[in-house]
Design a protein around this motif. Structure first.
Motif, PDB file in Angstrom:
ATOM      1  N   ARG A 268       4.349  19.679  11.624  1.00 51.44           N
ATOM      2  CA  ARG A 268       5.593  19.263  12.267  1.00 51.44           C
ATOM      3  C   ARG A 268       5.320  18.253  13.383  1.00 51.44           C
ATOM      4  O   ARG A 268       5.982  17.209  13.488  1.00 51.44           O
ATOM      5  N   ASP A 269       4.326  18.557  14.221  1.00 51.13           N
ATOM      6  CA  ASP A 269       4.022  17.666  15.349  1.00 51.13           C
ATOM      7  C   ASP A 269       3.442  16.336  14.876  1.00 51.13           C
ATOM      8  O   ASP A 269       3.725  15.285  15.461  1.00 51.13           O
TER       9      ASP A 269
ATOM     10  N   ARG B   2       0.847  -1.190   0.000  1.00 53.01           N
ATOM     11  CA  ARG B   2       0.000   0.000   0.000  1.00 53.01           C
ATOM     12  C   ARG B   2       0.879   1.235   0.000  1.00 53.01           C
ATOM     13  O   ARG B   2       1.873   1.305   0.713  1.00 53.01           O
ATOM     14  N   ARG B   3       0.542   2.222  -0.801  1.00 53.98           N
ATOM     15  CA  ARG B   3       1.404   3.385  -0.945  1.00 53.98           C
ATOM     16  C   ARG B   3       1.600   4.098   0.393  1.00 53.98           C
ATOM     17  O   ARG B   3       0.706   4.177   1.223  1.00 53.98           O
ATOM     18  N   GLN B   4       2.808   4.653   0.544  1.00 52.27           N
ATOM     19  CA  GLN B   4       3.203   5.244   1.821  1.00 52.27           C
ATOM     20  C   GLN B   4       2.243   6.341   2.262  1.00 52.27           C
ATOM     21  O   GLN B   4       1.835   6.392   3.424  1.00 52.27           O
ATOM     22  N   TYR B   5       1.855   7.230   1.345  1.00 46.44           N
ATOM     23  CA  TYR B   5       0.997   8.333   1.758  1.00 46.44           C
ATOM     24  C   TYR B   5      -0.357   7.823   2.241  1.00 46.44           C
ATOM     25  O   TYR B   5      -0.977   8.394   3.139  1.00 46.44           O
TER      26      TYR B   5
ATOM     27  N   ARG C 251       2.716  15.162   4.058  1.00 45.76           N
ATOM     28  CA  ARG C 251       2.120  16.213   3.235  1.00 45.76           C
ATOM     29  C   ARG C 251       1.196  15.614   2.177  1.00 45.76           C
ATOM     30  O   ARG C 251       0.087  16.096   1.956  1.00 45.76           O
ATOM     31  N   GLU C 252       1.650  14.548   1.519  1.00 45.97           N
ATOM     32  CA  GLU C 252       0.802  13.879   0.534  1.00 45.97           C
ATOM     33  C   GLU C 252      -0.457  13.313   1.189  1.00 45.97           C
ATOM     34  O   GLU C 252      -1.552  13.423   0.645  1.00 45.97           O
TER      35      GLU C 252
ATOM     36  N   LEU D 132       3.662  10.573  14.447  1.00 45.83           N
ATOM     37  CA  LEU D 132       3.434   9.371  13.657  1.00 45.83           C
ATOM     38  C   LEU D 132       4.733   8.735  13.164  1.00 45.83           C
ATOM     39  O   LEU D 132       4.703   7.670  12.542  1.00 45.83           O
ATOM     40  N   SER D 133       5.849   9.407  13.422  1.00 47.65           N
ATOM     41  CA  SER D 133       7.171   8.912  12.980  1.00 47.65           C
ATOM     42  C   SER D 133       7.198   8.688  11.473  1.00 47.65           C
ATOM     43  O   SER D 133       7.584   7.623  10.979  1.00 47.65           O
ATOM     44  N   VAL D 134       6.775   9.708  10.730  1.00 50.34           N
ATOM     45  CA  VAL D 134       6.759   9.625   9.279  1.00 50.34           C
ATOM     46  C   VAL D 134       7.488  10.829   8.697  1.00 50.34           C
ATOM     47  O   VAL D 134       7.695  11.837   9.368  1.00 50.34           O
ATOM     48  N   SER D 135       7.877  10.714   7.432  1.00 50.10           N
ATOM     49  CA  SER D 135       8.567  11.814   6.773  1.00 50.10           C
ATOM     50  C   SER D 135       7.586  12.939   6.455  1.00 50.10           C
ATOM     51  O   SER D 135       6.390  12.711   6.270  1.00 50.10           O
TER      52      SER D 135
END
Length: 236
Positions: A37-38, A8-11, A51-52, A43-46
């Motif tokens: 930012r928070d 499943r796609r990351q976003y 953003r996506e 969620l420990s994600v990029s």
């Protein structure tokens, strides 16, 4: 038929995490979520994946991104399920694919350069320079520039493929994504990068044309990933 074993796609995974957070914290429609930012830290994600995910959820009506204010739980989610498809390609994935493929196409175009191709690119660049404040016109001209280069190779498959992959930019997901980050400044940068591609092709320099195209599409991706959705407005 082969089974699709792609993950499943990351976003979309991140979007699921965001909606799980909304449910866990019992956030009601109109309530504010943590900042971009928070959320990324929580969620420990990029940031690019976050953003996506946020913009995908915005298109679907699950969240509302208010410039200068924050991210809120949506009040009007799409009644019949996701409007962008459960696993549509993300804008950054599309740009990455284009950087790989169109770099090779630009390289070939430089090897097959004609006066007609350069004339078409010059006309396009002139029109883009006159339309920096007209987003819809710029999107159309941007596509015409890239498609003209592919057509210049003399291979209809490459030309059709370039048109098809560019048309993914016109999806509700990609258009909403780009609306958040594009403007006269970014279009001016893109125009300059297009000029470098044109010059390399006109010189018949295949290596320079390949690198100019890769640089342009990599920079387009960077402009999306390094900008803020709302924080810069909050801090101003």
């Amino acid at each position: 038929m082969l089974n699709d074993t792609r993950p499943r796609r990351q976003y979309r995974q991140v979007a699921d995490q965001i909606m799980a957070l909304v449910a866990t914290q019992a956030l009601a429609p109109g309530e504010r979520l943590p900042s971009e930012r928070d959320l990324a830290e929580l969620l420990s994600v990029s940031r690019p994946s976050l953003r996506e995910a946020l913009i995908a959820l915005e298109v679907e009506g699950h969240v509302e991104i208010r410039m200068g204010s924050g991210i809120y739980v949506g009040t009007n989610p799409a009644p019949e399920g996701p409007s962008i498809g459960m696993d549509a390609e993300g804008p950054l994935e599309i740009l990455q694919a284009r950087a790989i493929i169109e770099s090779a196409i630009a390289e070939e175009a430089a090897r097959h350069v004609t006066h007609d191709l350069i004339a078409r690119l010059d006309d396009n660049l002139h029109s883009m320079g006159q339309a920096l404040n007209d987003r819809s016109r710029m999107v159309a001209l941007d596509g015409q520039f890239h498609i003209a280069i592919a057509a210049g190779v003399g291979n209809s498959v490459l030309a059709n493929f370039t048109q098809q992959i560019y048309e993914k930019r016109l999806s509700p997901f990609f258009m909403q994504f780009s609306t958040r980050f594009e403007g006269p400044r970014t279009w001016r940068l893109a125009l300059s990068e297009h000029g470098a591609i044109r010059d390399a092709i006109a010189d018949g320099d295949a290596s320079a044309a390949r690198e100019a195209m890769r640089h342009h599409l990599s920079e387009s991706q960077r402009r999306f990933t390094e900008s803020f959705l709302v924080e810069r407005h909050q801090q101003a």
